[in-house]
Design an enzyme around this catalytic site. Structure first.
Site, PDB file in Angstrom:
ATOM      1  N   LYS A  72       0.855  -1.113   0.449  1.00 22.21           N
ATOM      2  CA  LYS A  72       0.034   0.276   0.279  1.00 22.21           C
ATOM      3  C   LYS A  72       1.060   1.274   0.331  1.00 22.21           C
ATOM      4  CE  LYS A  72      -3.722   2.047   2.986  1.00 22.21           C
ATOM      5  NZ  LYS A  72      -4.425   1.865   3.967  1.00 22.21           N
ATOM      6  N   SER A 148      -9.486   2.018   2.522  1.00 26.23           N
ATOM      7  CA  SER A 148      -9.067   2.591   1.776  1.00 26.23           C
ATOM      8  C   SER A 148      -7.600   1.922   1.538  1.00 26.23           C
ATOM      9  CB  SER A 148      -7.861   3.434   2.916  1.00 26.23           C
ATOM     10  OG  SER A 148      -7.171   3.343   3.391  1.00 26.23           O
ATOM     11  N   SER A 172     -10.207  -1.058   7.157  1.00 28.27           N
ATOM     12  CA  SER A 172      -8.987   0.178   5.627  1.00 28.27           C
ATOM     13  C   SER A 172      -8.787  -1.874   5.288  1.00 28.27           C
ATOM     14  CB  SER A 172      -8.043   0.920   6.012  1.00 28.27           C
ATOM     15  OG  SER A 172      -8.969   1.610   5.850  1.00 28.27           O
TER      16      SER A 172
HETATM   17  N1  GLN Z   1     -13.275   3.856   6.665  1.00 28.53           N
HETATM   18  C1  GLN Z   1     -12.566   4.732   7.249  1.00 28.53           C
HETATM   19  C2  GLN Z   1     -12.075   5.927   7.903  1.00 28.53           C
HETATM   20  O1  GLN Z   1     -12.385   7.045   6.696  1.00 28.53           O
HETATM   21  C3  GLN Z   1     -11.438   3.347   8.073  1.00 28.53           C
HETATM   22  C4  GLN Z   1      -9.835   4.564   7.436  1.00 28.53           C
HETATM   23  C5  GLN Z   1      -9.156   2.889   7.338  1.00 28.53           C
HETATM   24  O2  GLN Z   1      -8.971   1.746   8.040  1.00 28.53           O
HETATM   25  N2  GLN Z   1      -7.795   3.578   7.574  1.00 28.53           N
HETATM   26  O3  GLN Z   1     -11.547   6.288   8.388  1.00 28.53           O
END
Ligand code: GLN
Length: 469
Positions: A72, A148, A172
């Site tokens: 990532k 994400s 994410s």
């Molecule tokens: N969807 C969550 C957010 O927008 C989690 C994002 C993540 O785990 N990086 O913060």
């Protein structure tokens, strides 16, 4: 089946038997990416020169010897550009060092190859917040891959690479794994070093694997887990061999179904899939227990105070001076900062910074941030009490299967609310895994299995039982 589409464990067998070489796998990944990733958009970059050199020198006797892993694009890999999906860093930052997970992967013989797309600075759950490109769901074109870590999930689901690393602050890894139909594991807080992961919410972030199989997730966790003097929150806890005992089954296990997770707002077919997976595990000898996690209703509000608060502080380093792109000809010192941030950050990142700065500001700190920390403790206690009664907890990963692209654009609250099933594990510091179930109308759906702190062996074993259902 092309090499890049196969599991780590199967490739490992072929490598050690001398049937294929590490170069073969990477060359196949390169050709798959150049042939098909133009449509999917999983990779931000896939420079292969270094990886091919490393492939030729790979030590195949190591546990991940010669196996490529996509990374990532918010994890530092020495000599590789790291964009965090942001215009702020794109074309303007090359990592001067390896994150500890990368060092650990290399020590296990693996080869970091390719950088995957993400919501900018990991803020989001659709990968639509990337400042670089959109990513399609390979299992369902026209639908989001989740986020994400949407690029990592799409890279594995699209059969471009055997496995990838993602990061999980509020879901994410698990949510894109669920939406794309792959396995995604969020380790317990402290199990894996965060050193070299560009921080979003430092008390919530964990790096973990996205893979084709549960065994592969265990193999990768073996390599990346461990204490690190460079991350004071990493734990000096024994690292078991996570691949051991995977096939022991669930007979005698107590599996909790939290009543608060099966109420309104969840798609009826998603709910049906999760419930029938639970029944199938019961048929294999597990005991299903209804449990309560009474503070669930406060989880979204708590997370969306704490995560932005930490983000607003963590992202203050992006000021146009130390990192990334800086505005040209600022009229004074202050506009150097403000203009660079205005031009570099996308709207979701700005929203989080504003929200986070607000809840930390004097006069509001106690009313919002401090109160959120107290509720976080209550959420944690819910899990401690639940895990006195059960070994693991079964839940949906998301209320719906992957929505169409753009379905929630302009409605951040809609995205935030859909995080309801994943964020509590981060607030509590527990581990969780998403394992694929039968798709709903062609769209993948995952089962989330939550475990207690350092309960990875239990959830992996349970996930393996689901995988072979
Ligand atoms: N969807 C969550 C957010 O927008 C989690 C994002 C993540 O785990 N990086 O913060």
């Amino acid at each position: 089946m092309s090499l890049a589409a196969q599991s780590l464990s199967s490739l490992r067998r072929q490598l050690t038997a001398g049937e294929i070489s590490s170069r073969d796998i990477i060359e196949d990944a390169v050709s798959q990416i150049s042939a098909r990733d133009g449509e999917i958009g999983a990779f931000i970059s896939s420079e292969s020169k270094t990886a091919l050199t490393e492939a030729d020198e790979a030590d195949l006797s190591l546990p991940l010897g010669g196996l490529p892993i996509a990374i990532k694009d918010n994890i530092n890999v020495q000599g590789s550009p790291c964009t965090c999906g942001s215009k702020f860093l794109s074309g303007a930052y090359t990592s001067p060092y390896d994150a500890t997970v990368i060092k650990n992967l290399r020590a296990a013989g693996a080869i970091p190859f390719g950088r995957t797309n993400l919501d900018e600075f990991a803020m989001g759950s659709s990968t639509e917040n990337s400042g670089i490109q959109l990513t399609q769901n390979p299992a369902a074109p026209g639908h989001i891959p989740g986020g994400s870590s949407g690029g990592s999930a799409a890279a594995v689901a699209g059969n471009f690479i055997p496995a990838a690393l993602g990061s999980d602050t509020g879901g994410s890894i698990r949510q894109p794994a669920s939406h794309c139909g792959v396995v995604g594991l969020k380790p317990s807080y402290g199990r894996v070093s965060r050193y070299g992961l560009v921080a979003f919410g430092s008390s919530l972030d964990q790096i973990g694997p996205l893979t084709h199989t549960v065994e592969d997730a265990a193999l990768l966790l073996n390599a990346i887990a461990g204490v690190d003097p460079r991350d004071s929150t990493s734990l000096d806890a024994e690292i078991p061999d996570y691949t051991e005992g995977l096939d022991q089954g669930v007979a005698g296990m107590k599996l909790g179904l939290p009543k608060e997770y099966f109420t309104h707002g969840i798609d009826s077919q998603v709910r049906e899939r999760v419930e029938s997976a639970a029944k199938a595990l019961e048929a294999q000898g597990a005991e299903l227990v209804e449990i309560s996690l009474p503070h669930t209703e406060y989880a979204i509000a708590t997370y969306y105070i704490i995560a932005p608060a930490e983000a607003s502080s963590n992202l203050s380093r992006f000021d146009g001076v130390r990192y990334g792109n800086r505005t040209e000809n600022p009229k004074d010192m202050l506009s150097l900062y403000t203009d660079s941030r205005e031009a570099g950050f996308g709207s979701e990142v700005k929203r989080r910074i504003i929200l986070g700065t607000y809840v930390l500001s004097s006069g509001y700190h106690d009313a919002y941030y401090l109160r959120a920390l107290k509720v976080r403790t209550l959420i944690k206690k819910d899990f401690v009490q639940a895990f006195e009664k059960v070994d693991a907890i079964l839940t949906p990963v998301a209320p719906d299967a992957a929505p169409k692209m753009g379905a929630a654009s302009g409605d951040p609250l809609k995205h935030y609310l859909a995080d309801i099933f994943t964020i509590s594990a981060n607030l509590a510091g527990n581990c969780g895994i998403s394992v694929p179930l039968e798709p709903v109308d062609g769209l993948p759906v995952g089962l989330q299995i939550l475990g207690p702190h350092l309960g990875e062996q239990t959830i992996l074993r349970c996930a393996r039982a689901v995988e072979v259902l």
